[in-house]
Design a protein around this motif. Structure first.
Motif, PDB file in Angstrom:
ATOM      1  N   ARG A  72       0.520  -1.376  -0.110  1.00 50.47           N
ATOM      2  CA  ARG A  72      -0.493   0.549   0.326  1.00 50.47           C
ATOM      3  C   ARG A  72       1.080   1.315  -0.099  1.00 50.47           C
ATOM      4  O   ARG A  72       0.235   2.292  -0.797  1.00 50.47           O
ATOM      5  N   ARG A  73       1.993   0.809   0.543  1.00 54.45           N
ATOM      6  CA  ARG A  73       2.741   2.591   0.752  1.00 54.45           C
ATOM      7  C   ARG A  73       3.879   2.453   0.060  1.00 54.45           C
ATOM      8  O   ARG A  73       4.676   3.099   0.364  1.00 54.45           O
ATOM      9  N   LYS A  74       4.413   1.239  -1.008  1.00 54.10           N
ATOM     10  CA  LYS A  74       5.612   1.148  -1.224  1.00 54.10           C
ATOM     11  C   LYS A  74       5.521   1.707  -3.006  1.00 54.10           C
ATOM     12  O   LYS A  74       4.656   2.341  -3.371  1.00 54.10           O
ATOM     13  N   SER A  75       6.745   2.205  -3.707  1.00 54.98           N
ATOM     14  CA  SER A  75       6.468   2.823  -4.580  1.00 54.98           C
ATOM     15  C   SER A  75       7.030   1.807  -5.625  1.00 54.98           C
ATOM     16  O   SER A  75       8.299   0.773  -6.162  1.00 54.98           O
ATOM     17  N   PHE A  76       5.658   1.731  -6.539  1.00 51.64           N
ATOM     18  CA  PHE A  76       6.673   0.812  -7.787  1.00 51.64           C
ATOM     19  C   PHE A  76       5.673   1.207  -8.929  1.00 51.64           C
ATOM     20  O   PHE A  76       5.308   2.482  -9.208  1.00 51.64           O
ATOM     21  N   ASN A  77       5.417   0.972 -10.330  1.00 50.09           N
ATOM     22  CA  ASN A  77       4.974   1.551 -11.403  1.00 50.09           C
ATOM     23  C   ASN A  77       3.323   2.025 -11.653  1.00 50.09           C
ATOM     24  O   ASN A  77       2.997   2.089 -11.857  1.00 50.09           O
ATOM     25  N   PHE A  78       2.554   1.590 -10.659  1.00 51.88           N
ATOM     26  CA  PHE A  78       1.219   2.177 -10.096  1.00 51.88           C
ATOM     27  C   PHE A  78       0.977   2.818  -8.847  1.00 51.88           C
ATOM     28  O   PHE A  78       2.727   2.686  -7.584  1.00 51.88           O
ATOM     29  N   GLU A  79       0.103   3.574  -8.840  1.00 49.87           N
ATOM     30  CA  GLU A  79      -0.335   3.909  -7.568  1.00 49.87           C
ATOM     31  C   GLU A  79      -1.539   3.573  -7.125  1.00 49.87           C
ATOM     32  O   GLU A  79      -2.394   3.703  -7.829  1.00 49.87           O
ATOM     33  N   LEU A  80      -1.933   2.600  -6.483  1.00 43.73           N
ATOM     34  CA  LEU A  80      -3.438   2.880  -5.167  1.00 43.73           C
ATOM     35  C   LEU A  80      -4.032   3.886  -5.225  1.00 43.73           C
ATOM     36  O   LEU A  80      -3.671   4.750  -4.977  1.00 43.73           O
ATOM     37  N   PRO A  81      -5.578   4.190  -6.158  1.00 46.73           N
ATOM     38  CA  PRO A  81      -6.179   4.997  -5.535  1.00 46.73           C
ATOM     39  C   PRO A  81      -6.181   5.347  -4.080  1.00 46.73           C
ATOM     40  O   PRO A  81      -6.066   4.473  -3.661  1.00 46.73           O
ATOM     41  N   SER A  82      -6.726   6.644  -4.022  1.00 45.22           N
ATOM     42  CA  SER A  82      -6.345   7.617  -2.152  1.00 45.22           C
ATOM     43  C   SER A  82      -7.424   6.563  -1.337  1.00 45.22           C
ATOM     44  O   SER A  82      -8.348   6.229  -0.135  1.00 45.22           O
ATOM     45  N   ARG A  83      -9.283   5.844  -2.366  1.00 41.37           N
ATOM     46  CA  ARG A  83      -9.924   5.522  -2.448  1.00 41.37           C
ATOM     47  C   ARG A  83     -10.532   4.257  -2.112  1.00 41.37           C
ATOM     48  O   ARG A  83     -11.319   2.973  -2.106  1.00 41.37           O
ATOM     49  N   TYR A  84      -9.144   2.856  -2.376  1.00 39.97           N
ATOM     50  CA  TYR A  84      -9.200   2.072  -2.515  1.00 39.97           C
ATOM     51  C   TYR A  84      -8.651   1.311  -1.096  1.00 39.97           C
ATOM     52  O   TYR A  84      -8.413   1.259  -0.064  1.00 39.97           O
TER      53      TYR A  84
END
Length: 111
Positions: A72-84
């Motif tokens: 959830r707070r890692k840095s990958f090639n995508f970002e989770l939406p804040s409401r996920y």
């Protein structure tokens, strides 16, 4: 997030302050990456090897290592939406014959 929303609803709110979204497709499985460099963060692998040695298993027995990583707070090639609201974790896994794991240097685990 789910528990906070539930708490808000129990306390009388008509809707949660953060509306949930349902985008499970953003966490779909993919092919495992190939290791291309040496990683020095192999404490889990070392513990796996030590545990296998202590258990004195038959050399041909297959031993598994699986653990959870919260992304959830890692840095990958995508970002989770804040409401996920959903779970956001991966489960790396490895397996080896006990004899190979115990008799080889730690670099064997990383390859």
């Amino acid at each position: 997030m789910f528990l906070n929303a539930l708490s808000e609803l129990i306390q009388g709110a008509s809707t949660p302050s953060i509306s949930p979204i349902w985008q499970r497709d953003i966490l779909s499985a993919r092919s495992s990456p190939c290791i291309t460099c040496t990683h020095n963060e192999l404490l889990v692998a070392f513990l796996w090897k030590c545990r296998t040695i202590v258990l004195d298993l038959h050399p041909e027995e297959i031993v598994h290592l699986t653990y959870l990583i919260n992304i959830r707070r890692k840095s990958f090639n995508f970002e989770l939406p804040s409401r996920y609201y959903g779970n956001a974790f991966i489960t790396p896994a490895a397996l080896s014959k006990a004899g190979l794991l115990c008799s080889n240097p730690s670099t064997y685990i990383c390859s």
